[in-house]
Enzyme design. Structure first.
Site, PDB file in Angstrom:
ATOM      1  N   LYS A   1      26.516  36.179   7.770  1.00  0.00           N
ATOM      2  CA  LYS A   1      27.744  35.263   7.712  1.00  0.00           C
ATOM      3  C   LYS A   1      28.018  34.988   9.306  1.00  0.00           C
ATOM      4  O   LYS A   1      28.597  35.803  10.063  1.00  0.00           O
ATOM      5  CB  LYS A   1      29.115  36.329   7.192  1.00  0.00           C
ATOM      6  CG  LYS A   1      30.118  35.571   6.629  1.00  0.00           C
ATOM      7  CD  LYS A   1      31.416  36.253   6.896  1.00  0.00           C
ATOM      8  CE  LYS A   1      32.171  36.243   8.450  1.00  0.00           C
ATOM      9  NZ  LYS A   1      32.492  34.847   8.815  1.00  0.00           N
TER      10      LYS A   1
ATOM     11  N   GLU B   1      27.730  44.878  18.472  1.00  0.00           N
ATOM     12  CA  GLU B   1      27.630  44.617  19.940  1.00  0.00           C
ATOM     13  C   GLU B   1      29.210  43.857  19.928  1.00  0.00           C
ATOM     14  O   GLU B   1      29.426  42.915  19.561  1.00  0.00           O
ATOM     15  CB  GLU B   1      26.691  43.154  20.011  1.00  0.00           C
ATOM     16  CG  GLU B   1      25.369  43.313  19.933  1.00  0.00           C
ATOM     17  CD  GLU B   1      24.865  43.988  21.200  1.00  0.00           C
ATOM     18  OE1 GLU B   1      25.378  43.986  22.073  1.00  0.00           O
ATOM     19  OE2 GLU B   1      23.708  44.796  21.173  1.00  0.00           O
TER      20      GLU B   1
ATOM     21  N   CYS C   1      30.939  37.737  25.956  1.00  0.00           N
ATOM     22  CA  CYS C   1      31.164  39.396  26.004  1.00  0.00           C
ATOM     23  C   CYS C   1      30.503  39.868  27.269  1.00  0.00           C
ATOM     24  O   CYS C   1      30.663  40.940  27.874  1.00  0.00           O
ATOM     25  CB  CYS C   1      30.680  40.108  24.775  1.00  0.00           C
ATOM     26  SG  CYS C   1      29.023  39.701  24.376  1.00  0.00           S
TER      27      CYS C   1
HETATM   28  P1  ADP Z   1      35.544  36.754  17.762  1.00  0.00           P
HETATM   29  O1  ADP Z   1      36.526  37.189  18.969  1.00  0.00           O
HETATM   30  O2  ADP Z   1      34.162  36.650  18.031  1.00  0.00           O
HETATM   31  O3  ADP Z   1      36.279  35.836  16.989  1.00  0.00           O
HETATM   32  P2  ADP Z   1      35.639  38.362  15.677  1.00  0.00           P
HETATM   33  O4  ADP Z   1      35.306  39.954  15.725  1.00  0.00           O
HETATM   34  O5  ADP Z   1      36.954  38.027  14.975  1.00  0.00           O
HETATM   35  O6  ADP Z   1      35.329  38.171  16.934  1.00  0.00           O
HETATM   36  O7  ADP Z   1      34.598  37.825  14.532  1.00  0.00           O
HETATM   37  C1  ADP Z   1      33.149  37.910  14.596  1.00  0.00           C
HETATM   38  C2  ADP Z   1      32.642  37.622  13.379  1.00  0.00           C
HETATM   39  O8  ADP Z   1      33.164  38.719  12.462  1.00  0.00           O
HETATM   40  C3  ADP Z   1      33.135  36.298  12.763  1.00  0.00           C
HETATM   41  O9  ADP Z   1      31.994  36.038  11.786  1.00  0.00           O
HETATM   42  C4  ADP Z   1      34.321  36.727  11.764  1.00  0.00           C
HETATM   43  O10 ADP Z   1      34.458  36.159  10.559  1.00  0.00           O
HETATM   44  C5  ADP Z   1      33.997  38.215  11.098  1.00  0.00           C
HETATM   45  N1  ADP Z   1      35.132  39.015  10.815  1.00  0.00           N
HETATM   46  C6  ADP Z   1      36.359  38.940  11.243  1.00  0.00           C
HETATM   47  N2  ADP Z   1      37.028  40.034  10.551  1.00  0.00           N
HETATM   48  C7  ADP Z   1      36.100  40.650   9.841  1.00  0.00           C
HETATM   49  C8  ADP Z   1      36.233  41.525   8.726  1.00  0.00           C
HETATM   50  N3  ADP Z   1      37.454  42.188   8.469  1.00  0.00           N
HETATM   51  N4  ADP Z   1      35.005  41.949   8.013  1.00  0.00           N
HETATM   52  C9  ADP Z   1      33.828  41.326   8.167  1.00  0.00           C
HETATM   53  N5  ADP Z   1      33.817  40.508   9.354  1.00  0.00           N
HETATM   54  C10 ADP Z   1      34.848  40.083   9.697  1.00  0.00           C
END
Ligand code: ADP
Length: 484
Positions: free
Chosen positions: A179, A254, A288
């Site tokens: 995803k 990560e 990061c």
């Molecule tokens: P960033 O600061 O890189 O946007 P996130 O942690 O918000 O960091 O997002 C990183 C990935 O995790 C993206 O693909 C985002 O869609 C996904 N993501 C965000 N929230 C969730 C969740 N609750 N469960 C699974 N994946 C998530």
């Protein structure tokens, strides 16, 4: 027609078929430099995710038992397919993410290098014959693919973050449900097309876009997904670790960083500036491993600030697809607001803006590369990930003071230091609580070495021989009752 149009995949890949969301809903994807809509992607949820997990689980049986030479051969073809199309893939990446084209080319190349590295490394995923306590027994330790792997990736390196996960998973014999981040889905989806083009069997790689919560929820609930590999924020990583408990999945995380960059009086100043520019401003500060805190020793502080300021002012800001541009737009308005908030907090507490400090005249999410001095431990910049083009400079006197300040964070991903003292280099190695340490270099990521954080920056490694271990389960088999 743009060069990358043939690579702009606007559907999801499930079991070898390209499909839309069940509801027909889509999400549009915008170029952060121009605000042009590049296209749409399906807004999928739990039902489509279940089907992708079905497809990956079905494909696992054959794939996990396929000839190693077949998997290795396909990975080499995938590497070559990426490099053959490096230029349009880089243009696609810049169009959706904003980074300068030169950096995008580099990201495609390192992604391809990860694929090749794991194709090579898996040939050395050896087991062991362990001496048995009695002569009628033989003890074997063998390695096996963990099963269906879910890979969730962020927007800042939308191509290479997936490479680091697809490479070891596919090499080991795992199948994948991926995803990519919604802001930058095309660099993820195109992996599906490339995998199909070079001949990976249906169902081995499945890619979904849409609701992070729904897709993530279905992945985390499924007992058939045996491993989750995630790159993203610490907050979301913690949610996934909690969700993994019910089905006891293997997890690799990560997560965020808060990198210190320590410059000692004995440093080569020009080298330190060169390293500082890479470690701070790469991807507009949105990595990061980007420097969050510059700690500069008192004797070299003013000279360092003067040179850093000159180099920062010389950065060319603009649309990343234009020749010579070194700083593109930030990913979104939220990112800009966070940097503004940090600057307001720091200046209210005595920080001095030396250059930059506000939105760029280009508008949108362009931000002026900024240098601020007088940073202190009570400021937000000391605690939180900046993720933007802001250099915050702290002054220190002693080595002990610098190390204590560097470690005063819950994060532990990357740390950098510039010094010409060999003794100090090894003291830093022992005392800095970081998974990645760069001495006299601001760019240390390479496929041969394990990338990964300590403390709340995560668990597990990507790259190196360690990067494959995370995708293999160890089994011990005792063959008993041997005739003598
Ligand atoms: P960033 O600061 O890189 O946007 P996130 O942690 O918000 O960091 O997002 C990183 C990935 O995790 C993206 O693909 C985002 O869609 C996904 N993501 C965000 N929230 C969730 C969740 N609750 N469960 C699974 N994946 C998530």
């Amino acid at each position: 027609m743009r060069d990358f149009d043939g690579l702009l995949v606007q559907a999801n890949l499930i079991g070898g078929a390209w499909c839309d969301a069940d509801t027909g809903q889509t999400v549009s994807v915008t170029n952060p430099a121009t605000h042009d809509v590049l296209g749409t992607v399906p807004n999928c949820g739990a039902a489509e995710t279940e089907r992708a997990i079905d497809a990956a689980a079905q494909a696992f049986d054959d794939w996990s038992r396929s000839d190693l030479s077949v998997r290795v051969g396909l990975l080499h073809k995938l590497h070559d397919a990426l490099m053959d199309q490096q230029e349009p893939l880089a243009q696609l990446l810049t169009a959706e993410q904003g980074k300068p084209l030169a950096e995008a080319r580099g990201e495609i190349a390192i992604g391809a290098a990860y694929i090749r590295w794991f194709a090579e490394e898996v040939r050395r995923a050896k087991g062991e014959i362990v001496p048995a306590p009695t002569a009628d027994r033989r003890l074997m330790v063998t390695r096996h693919p963990v099963g269906v792997v879910a890979a969730i990736t962020p927007w800042n390196f939308p191509s290479s973050m997936l490479a680091r996960k697809l490479g070891p998973a596919l090499a080991a014999g795992c199948t994948v449900v991926a995803k990519p981040a919604t802001a930058t889905p095309y660099s993820g989806l195109v992996w599906g097309k490339l995998c199909q083009d070079v001949g990976f069997p249906d169902g081995v790689v499945n890619i979904l876009t849409g609701s992070a919560r729904d897709i993530g929820g279905a992945i985390m609930e499924s007992p058939r997904v045996r491993k989750v590999t995630f790159t993203g924020s610490t907050d979301v990583g913690k949610v996934l670790i909690r969700q993994s408990a019910d089905t006891v999945k293997k997890v690799s995380m990560e997560l965020g960083g808060n990198a210190p960059f320590i410059v000692f009086d004995d440093a080569d100043l020009d080298a330190a500036i060169e390293g500082a520019m890479i470690a701070k401003y790469r991807n507009m500060g949105q990595t990061c491993v980007c420097t969050n805190r510059f700690y500069v020793q008192a004797g070299i502080h003013d000279a360092f600030v003067a040179k850093l300021t000159a180099a920062t002012e010389a950065l060319v800001v603009g649309d990343g697809s234009a020749d010579g541009v070194q700083q593109g737009p930030m990913i979104d308005a939220g990112g800009v607001e966070k940097v503004e908030e940090m600057i307001a907090d720091a200046t209210a507490k005595g920080g001095t803006i030396v250059t930059g400090g506000k939105r760029h005249a280009l508008g949108g999410t362009f931000f002026e590369p900024t240098v601020m001095t007088g940073a202190t431990a009570d400021m937000q910049v000391a605690r939180d990930e900046i993720f933007g083009p802001l250099s915050a400079v702290f002054k220190f006197d002693t080595e002990d003071e610098a190390i204590a300040a560097a470690n005063a964070t819950e994060f532990g991903l990357a740390a950098y230091a510039y010094t010409t003292s060999l003794g100090r280099t090894f003291r830093l190695n022992e005392r800095l609580e970081y998974g990645l340490i760069g001495i006299n270099s601001g760019l240390i990521t390479t496929v041969e070495a394990p990338f990964g954080g300590l403390k709340e920056s995560g668990m597990g490694k990507e790259g190196g021989s360690q990067g494959l271990e995370d995708y293999l389960s160890v089994k011990y088999m005792c063959v008993a009752g041997l005739d003598r």
